[in-house]
Structure formats: structure tokens, C-alpha cells
Design a protein around this motif. Structure first.
Motif, PDB file in Angstrom:
ATOM      1  N   THR A   6      13.218  54.323  -7.362  1.00 48.78           N
ATOM      2  CA  THR A   6      14.170  53.781  -6.397  1.00 48.78           C
ATOM      3  C   THR A   6      15.008  52.661  -7.004  1.00 48.78           C
ATOM      4  N   PHE A   8      17.825  52.723  -8.671  1.00 55.53           N
ATOM      5  CA  PHE A   8      19.255  52.829  -8.359  1.00 55.53           C
ATOM      6  C   PHE A   8      19.541  52.346  -6.940  1.00 55.53           C
ATOM      7  N   LEU A   9      18.689  52.713  -5.999  1.00 57.58           N
ATOM      8  CA  LEU A   9      18.892  52.278  -4.615  1.00 57.58           C
ATOM      9  C   LEU A   9      18.702  50.770  -4.472  1.00 57.58           C
ATOM     10  N   LEU A  11      19.290  48.568  -6.806  1.00 55.13           N
ATOM     11  CA  LEU A  11      20.482  47.977  -7.404  1.00 55.13           C
ATOM     12  C   LEU A  11      21.671  48.075  -6.452  1.00 55.13           C
ATOM     13  N   THR A  12      21.780  49.189  -5.753  1.00 50.82           N
ATOM     14  CA  THR A  12      22.848  49.361  -4.775  1.00 50.82           C
ATOM     15  C   THR A  12      22.719  48.367  -3.630  1.00 50.82           C
TER      16      THR A  12
END
Length: 160
Positions: A6, A8-9, A11-12
Motif C-alpha cells: 500500500t 503508493f496509496l 504516498l498519495t
């Protein structure tokens, strides 16, 4: 589950806070000055506008924090637990409060549209409240589905 699944999420979620911070620093003071020019009779309107927009940033960042916690629960294989339901409930309440605060400022968008003769400005003012309500409804649906999945899982654990 892998710890970085997770990433990437996460970081988003972190990056979603930067534009709101920039808006609060640069755009809100200009909007408050514009409100003071549109309504010179009300000397407190610039403070009111600033307070409402800055106050709506608080539940926004709290909801981002809850989303980050939810992603950590997913990493720890605790996604189907009561703490995830609590995090979704808090996200739902934050979205509702953001929407309510921005509805309070909608008359300002109407006055700006009247002064500038641009009716599309009213629709721009409606974007945040409607988006917040959509997020609140989505969080409520996920909360209910997660709660039902937890109940089914606990029933299955009891039968075995």
C-alpha cells in the motif's frame, strides 16, 4: 500481506495534503479580501471566511490521517476488524463536516457571481460540498459492508 503493498496509496494520501495546505496559505487570504470588498458593510466577513475555510482543513487532514491509518491496518492484515470500521466512521464524519462548512460559504459564491456576472462561479462553489457528500456516502457504504463482513466472519468462526 507485504508491507509495501500500500506504499503508493500511502504516498498519495500524503501528497493530497500539499494542495490543501497551499490553498490555505495562498488562496484563503485572497478570498477573504475579496469577500471584504464584496460586502463592505460587514467588517468581520474576511475573518469569517478565513475561519470557515481553515476550519474545514482540520477535518480534511484528520480524514487523511484516518485513511493513512486504514492503509496501515491493511498492511498489518487487520483490515477486517472493528478499528477499520471506526476509521471509516471518522472519515464519514469528517466529510460531512467539510461539506457543512463549505455550504456556509455558498452565499459568498453567489455574491461573487452577481458582482462579476459569472453564474458558473456558483457551480464551482458547489464542487467541494458535493464531493464531500459523495465521499461521506462512499465511506458509509464501505463502513456498512465492512461491518457485515466482520459479522459474517465472526459467525463463521463460531460455527467452526
Amino acid at each position: 500481506m507485504e508491507r509495501g503493498s500500500t506504499l503508493f496509496l500511502k504516498l498519495t494520501v500524503i501528497l493530497m495534503g500539499i494542495p490543501v495546505l497551499a490553498l490555505c496559505i495562498f488562496f484563503v487570504p485572497e478570498l477573504a479580501e475579496l469577500a471584504a470588498k464584496l460586502l463592505p458593510k460587514f467588517s468581520f466577513i474576511n475573518y469569517l471566511v478565513s475561519i470557515i475555510f481553515w476550519a474545514s482543513a482540520i477535518p480534511y487532514y484528520f480524514a487523511l490521517y484516518q485513511a493513512f491509518k486504514l492503509l496501515r491496518y491493511i498492511d498489518k492484515n487487520e483490515a477486517f476488524s472493528e478499528i477499520s470500521v471506526v476509521a471509516l466512521r471518522k472519515i464519514k464524519h469528517c466529510a460531512i463536516s467539510i461539506s457543512a462548512l463549505h455550504v456556509l460559504v455558498l452565499p459568498l459564491f453567489y455574491l461573487f457571481a452577481e458582482a462579476d456576472d459569472a453564474p458558473g462561479v456558483i457551480f464551482v462553489g458547489c464542487v467541494v460540498p458535493f464531493a464531500s457528500i459523495v465521499i461521506a456516502v462512499f465511506a458509509a457504504v464501505l463502513q456498512r459492508l465492512l461491518k457485515e463482513a466482520i459479522d459474517i466472519k465472526s459467525e463463521n468462526d463460531l460455527t467452526v
